[in-house]
Design a protein around this motif. Structure first.
Motif, PDB file in Angstrom:
ATOM      1  N   LYS A   1       0.835  -1.203   0.000  1.00 10.88           N
ATOM      2  CA  LYS A   1       0.000   0.000   0.000  1.00 10.88           C
ATOM      3  C   LYS A   1       0.866   1.248   0.000  1.00 10.88           C
ATOM      4  O   LYS A   1       0.623   2.188  -0.752  1.00 10.88           O
ATOM      5  N   ALA A   2       1.885   1.253   0.883  1.00 14.90           N
ATOM      6  CA  ALA A   2       2.763   2.432   1.010  1.00 14.90           C
ATOM      7  C   ALA A   2       3.466   2.709  -0.310  1.00 14.90           C
ATOM      8  O   ALA A   2       3.507   3.850  -0.778  1.00 14.90           O
ATOM      9  N   THR A   3       3.984   1.653  -0.959  1.00 15.77           N
ATOM     10  CA  THR A   3       4.699   1.892  -2.226  1.00 15.77           C
ATOM     11  C   THR A   3       3.712   2.361  -3.283  1.00 15.77           C
ATOM     12  O   THR A   3       4.045   3.213  -4.104  1.00 15.77           O
ATOM     13  N   ARG A   4       2.487   1.799  -3.252  1.00 19.02           N
ATOM     14  CA  ARG A   4       1.488   2.240  -4.232  1.00 19.02           C
ATOM     15  C   ARG A   4       1.213   3.723  -4.062  1.00 19.02           C
ATOM     16  O   ARG A   4       1.156   4.483  -5.015  1.00 19.02           O
ATOM     17  N   ARG A   5       1.064   4.115  -2.778  1.00 18.10           N
ATOM     18  CA  ARG A   5       0.781   5.518  -2.513  1.00 18.10           C
ATOM     19  C   ARG A   5       1.962   6.395  -2.962  1.00 18.10           C
ATOM     20  O   ARG A   5       1.771   7.423  -3.598  1.00 18.10           O
ATOM     21  N   ALA A   6       3.189   5.946  -2.614  1.00 12.71           N
ATOM     22  CA  ALA A   6       4.378   6.716  -3.016  1.00 12.71           C
ATOM     23  C   ALA A   6       4.433   6.822  -4.533  1.00 12.71           C
ATOM     24  O   ALA A   6       4.720   7.893  -5.095  1.00 12.71           O
ATOM     25  N   GLY A   7       4.095   5.722  -5.221  1.00 14.20           N
ATOM     26  CA  GLY A   7       4.087   5.726  -6.681  1.00 14.20           C
ATOM     27  C   GLY A   7       3.089   6.737  -7.209  1.00 14.20           C
ATOM     28  O   GLY A   7       3.387   7.512  -8.126  1.00 14.20           O
ATOM     29  N   ALA A   8       1.883   6.746  -6.589  1.00 14.14           N
ATOM     30  CA  ALA A   8       0.845   7.687  -7.033  1.00 14.14           C
ATOM     31  C   ALA A   8       1.323   9.118  -6.830  1.00 14.14           C
ATOM     32  O   ALA A   8       1.171   9.967  -7.721  1.00 14.14           O
ATOM     33  N   VAL A   9       1.935   9.375  -5.658  1.00 13.90           N
ATOM     34  CA  VAL A   9       2.434  10.733  -5.372  1.00 13.90           C
ATOM     35  C   VAL A   9       3.475  11.125  -6.422  1.00 13.90           C
ATOM     36  O   VAL A   9       3.429  12.226  -6.993  1.00 13.90           O
ATOM     37  N   LEU A  10       4.393  10.194  -6.720  1.00 13.37           N
ATOM     38  CA  LEU A  10       5.444  10.485  -7.708  1.00 13.37           C
ATOM     39  C   LEU A  10       4.828  10.791  -9.066  1.00 13.37           C
ATOM     40  O   LEU A  10       5.227  11.739  -9.751  1.00 13.37           O
ATOM     41  N   ALA A  11       3.826   9.970  -9.449  1.00 13.05           N
ATOM     42  CA  ALA A  11       3.186  10.168 -10.749  1.00 13.05           C
ATOM     43  C   ALA A  11       2.535  11.541 -10.810  1.00 13.05           C
ATOM     44  O   ALA A  11       2.677  12.269 -11.798  1.00 13.05           O
ATOM     45  N   VAL A  12       1.842  11.910  -9.709  1.00 15.08           N
ATOM     46  CA  VAL A  12       1.164  13.216  -9.700  1.00 15.08           C
ATOM     47  C   VAL A  12       2.201  14.337  -9.802  1.00 15.08           C
ATOM     48  O   VAL A  12       2.046  15.278 -10.586  1.00 15.08           O
ATOM     49  N   VAL A  13       3.292  14.207  -9.006  1.00 17.62           N
ATOM     50  CA  VAL A  13       4.332  15.243  -9.025  1.00 17.62           C
ATOM     51  C   VAL A  13       4.935  15.336 -10.427  1.00 17.62           C
ATOM     52  O   VAL A  13       5.144  16.434 -10.969  1.00 17.62           O
ATOM     53  N   ALA A  14       5.178  14.177 -11.060  1.00 21.81           N
ATOM     54  CA  ALA A  14       5.756  14.171 -12.401  1.00 21.81           C
ATOM     55  C   ALA A  14       4.808  14.861 -13.379  1.00 21.81           C
ATOM     56  O   ALA A  14       5.235  15.669 -14.213  1.00 21.81           O
ATOM     57  N   ALA A  15       3.510  14.543 -13.251  1.00 22.46           N
ATOM     58  CA  ALA A  15       2.537  15.152 -14.160  1.00 22.46           C
ATOM     59  C   ALA A  15       2.521  16.661 -13.976  1.00 22.46           C
ATOM     60  O   ALA A  15       2.535  17.428 -14.955  1.00 22.46           O
ATOM     61  N   VAL A  16       2.509  17.081 -12.713  1.00 20.34           N
ATOM     62  CA  VAL A  16       2.500  18.528 -12.442  1.00 20.34           C
ATOM     63  C   VAL A  16       3.767  19.170 -13.013  1.00 20.34           C
ATOM     64  O   VAL A  16       3.713  20.239 -13.637  1.00 20.34           O
ATOM     65  N   ALA A  17       4.913  18.487 -12.827  1.00 17.88           N
ATOM     66  CA  ALA A  17       6.176  19.020 -13.329  1.00 17.88           C
ATOM     67  C   ALA A  17       6.124  19.142 -14.847  1.00 17.88           C
ATOM     68  O   ALA A  17       6.579  20.136 -15.437  1.00 17.88           O
ATOM     69  N   LEU A  18       5.523  18.134 -15.501  1.00 14.14           N
ATOM     70  CA  LEU A  18       5.420  18.137 -16.966  1.00 14.14           C
ATOM     71  C   LEU A  18       4.580  19.331 -17.422  1.00 14.14           C
ATOM     72  O   LEU A  18       4.972  20.088 -18.323  1.00 14.14           O
ATOM     73  N   VAL A  19       3.447  19.501 -16.758  1.00  9.32           N
ATOM     74  CA  VAL A  19       2.557  20.618 -17.130  1.00  9.32           C
ATOM     75  C   VAL A  19       3.287  21.939 -16.898  1.00  9.32           C
ATOM     76  O   VAL A  19       3.256  22.844 -17.744  1.00  9.32           O
ATOM     77  N   ALA A  20       3.987  22.036 -15.741  1.00  3.87           N
ATOM     78  CA  ALA A  20       4.705  23.276 -15.434  1.00  3.87           C
ATOM     79  C   ALA A  20       5.781  23.537 -16.483  1.00  3.87           C
ATOM     80  O   ALA A  20       5.979  24.685 -16.926  1.00  3.87           O
TER      81      ALA A  20
END
Ligand code: ADP
Length: 577
Positions: A4-23
């Motif tokens: 669960k923890a790694t899944r959550r960390a993965g989701a956080v990373l994906a969101v941060v990456a997406a935000v970084a891409l948009v930025a």
């Protein structure tokens, strides 16, 4: 858990990456937009600078054309005229060349040979061809950069007579716009920077990727194209931008190219700002979404836990309820069994009392019966002898004895009836008398001395005659039992009327061994198998006295022996009436 923890960390990373891409996209777009704006402004600035330069040079062209037709130019005062003009316009020099290219006159005492060498360059040639010539170079006499304008002088009949050359001080022109923004420079046909508002790049030459110093090491720089714009990266000093937008404009009128380097730092700052705002907003939104999701998840988990706990508790409670029901049923059964046992015991106690009493009664009835038959026999003899008085005395005794027997039998009947006897007004004195009568024989047999002070008036109390009588018989019998082995046998019965009716039965026996136990059912110190050793007498008496609101107590008296007190409720009804 780890999954669960790694899944959550993965989701956080994906969101941060997406935000970084948009930025990053926003940065790119914003940068291009800002570069467009910069380019437009830079072009306008460059046009302004170019116009200013050409405007300034135009004045010197006009000066050259005007001076070329000056009438004194070929006269003896030519030097003076030129000097006068030069002083007024602050040019480096003005000189006049004759048809063969020799310096005829000059404003500032010239070195004719040097100037001749200089003017061998093309622009003087153009003047001799009858056109206006322009050129640039280092002024030999001053060593300064000079811009030359050459204008032809014609003979009155036509044909070129000579040429007037004005040497303009470029540094004086630059002085007005030195340090202005943006950095502007003008390159000549060979690509050398000849005019600029940044003195550090003067005489640098255009190369493949920008500019290069004319002497010394090549300065580091790089070129790149961004959205159709040419951007230079360089370290050329504090007054030149580190990253600059390169803008070019051709100036054919002076055979030069105007170029500008516009600092892109503001565009970058703007782009960064936009990207940061978008990134921040994206992160905040993502964080809020994430928080909301997390909250929902936590709530769901809490709900599930709560539900399972409630289920657990419910099953536990149902188990407990079932156990309680079982227990209640068991208790009820036990209670019923106890009640039955108690009823049986009472019955047994009654039977035992009945046994005692019937033994006493048969003895009691036997005696008067024998006396009656004796009196009757004697009475018959008295009548035969005519002693009627004596016979009447005998008959009276017989009647008395019959009355006494009747009383005893009444007691027995009343005893059988006791179950239904109501609690009502009774005379305690009469009850005690009856009990004493019933136990008289027993006491006499044991040789017990009775101390009985009969109160003069009845003592009224609430109770049941028969039941109280049974209690008294029991107490007297117990006292007799206790004293049976002793030397002194004295039984005292006292009745107190006030404040409440109390009966005291005191003996001279050994006293009570365990006063706290005597009212317990089956507590007995008497031998098993003895006629009255059931241990029920006092417990039944206790219940009887209580049934009409009284109390019974047993204690060891001062000076030896046992004392039992029966306290009763006074009867108030008739007194009130
Ligand atoms: P039981 O007479 O069958 O033993 P009771 O309930 O009448 O049963 O008496 C219980 C016990 O109380 C007796 O065994 C005796 O030890 C004690 N007790 C009762 N009355 C007296 C008394 N007057 N003096 C000494 N002990 C007594």
């Amino acid at each position: 858990m780890i999954g669960k923890a790694t899944r959550r960390a993965g989701a956080v990373l994906a969101v941060v990456a997406a935000v970084a891409l948009v930025a990053a996209g926003v940065w790119r777009y914003g940068y291009d937009q800002a570069l467009d704006g910069l380019a437009r402004r830079g072009e306008a600035d460059l046009a302004l600078a170019s116009d200013r330069l050409t405007g300034q040079l135009q004045r010197y062209r006009d000066l050259a054309v005007l001076m070329a037709v000056h009438p004194e130019l070929t006269g003896p005062r030519a030097d003076e005229v030129l000097q006068h003009a030069a002083d007024r316009t602050s040019v480096l020099n003005i000189f006049y060349l004759d048809g063969r290219g020799r310096v005829q006159a000059a404003a500032h005492g010239s070195q004719p040979e040097a100037e001749a060498a200089l003017i061998a360059g093309g622009f003087v040639g153009r003047a001799f061809d009858g056109a206006l010539g322009t050129g640039h170079g280092i002024d030999p006499s001053t060593g300064l950069r000079a811009f030359y304008v050459a204008a032809p002088r014609f003979f009155p009949g036509g044909g070129v007579q000579g040429a007037l050359v004005v040497a303009v001080d470029v540094e004086a022109l630059e002085r007005e716009w030195r340090g202005d923004r943006p950095a502007v420079f003008f390159t000549d046909e060979v690509g050398e920077v000849f005019i600029s508002n940044r003195s550090e790049i003067l005489f640098w030459r255009r190369s493949e990727a920008g500019l290069q110093p004319s002497v010394g090491e090549a300065m580091p720089r790089a070129r790149s194209d961004s959205g159709g714009h040419e951007v230079w990266r360089m370290q050329w000093g504090p007054y030149l931008p580190a990253v600059g937008l390169h803008i070019v404009r051709d100036l054919p009128t002076i055979d030069m190219r105007a170029e500008a380097l516009v600092d892109v730092a503001p565009a970058r700052r703007l782009a960064w700002l936009q990207a940061a705002v978008v990134g921040l907003v994206g992160l905040v939104v993502a964080a809020i979404l994430f928080w909301a999701m997390e909250r929902r998840r936590v709530l769901a988990v809490a709900n599930a836990t709560l539900e399972s706990r409630v289920m657990e508790r419910t099953t536990e409670l149902s188990g407990a309820i079932a156990a309680l029901r079982r227990e209640v049923a068991e208790r009820q059964e036990a209670e019923a069994a106890l009640k039955k046992a108690q009823a049986d015991l009472v019955q047994a106690g009654k039977l035992s009392a009945l046994g005692q009493m019937s033994a006493g009664l048969s003895h009691e009835l036997n005696q008067p019966l024998m006396a009656i038959s004796q009196f009757a026999e004697n009475g018959g003899l008295f009548l035969e002898r005519g002693k009627t008085d004596a016979a009447a005395g005998n008959l009276r005794r017989i009647a008395e004895l019959a009355g006494r027997m009747g009383r005893i039998i009444r007691n027995l009947r009343a005893f059988a009836r006791q179950e239904n006897e109501p609690v009502r007004r009774i005379d305690v004195v009469a009850v005690v008398e009856t009990a004493l009568e019933m136990t008289e024989a027993r006491l006499a047999k044991d040789g017990v001395i009775l101390e009985w002070e009969r109160p003069g008036a009845p003592v009224w109390a609430m109770g049941g005659e028969v039941r109280l009588g049974q209690v008294m018989v029991n107490l007297i019998a117990n006292a007799a039992d206790a004293m049976s082995g002793g030397e002194m046998r004295k039984l005292s019965v006292v009745i107190e009327a006030a404040p409440r009716p109390v009966i005291r039965v005191r003996d001279t026996g050994p006293g009570i061994a365990a006063p706290e136990k005597i009212f317990d059912p089956f507590y007995s110190t008497k031998e098993v198998g003895a006629s009255e050793g059931m241990g029920l007498g006092l417990s039944i008496s206790y219940g009887l006295v209580q049934s009409f609101g009284g109390a019974i107590r047993g204690q060891n008296a001062e000076g030896g022996g046992a004392e039992f007190t029966v306290e009763l409720e006074p009867w108030r009804g008739e007194q009130a009436a």
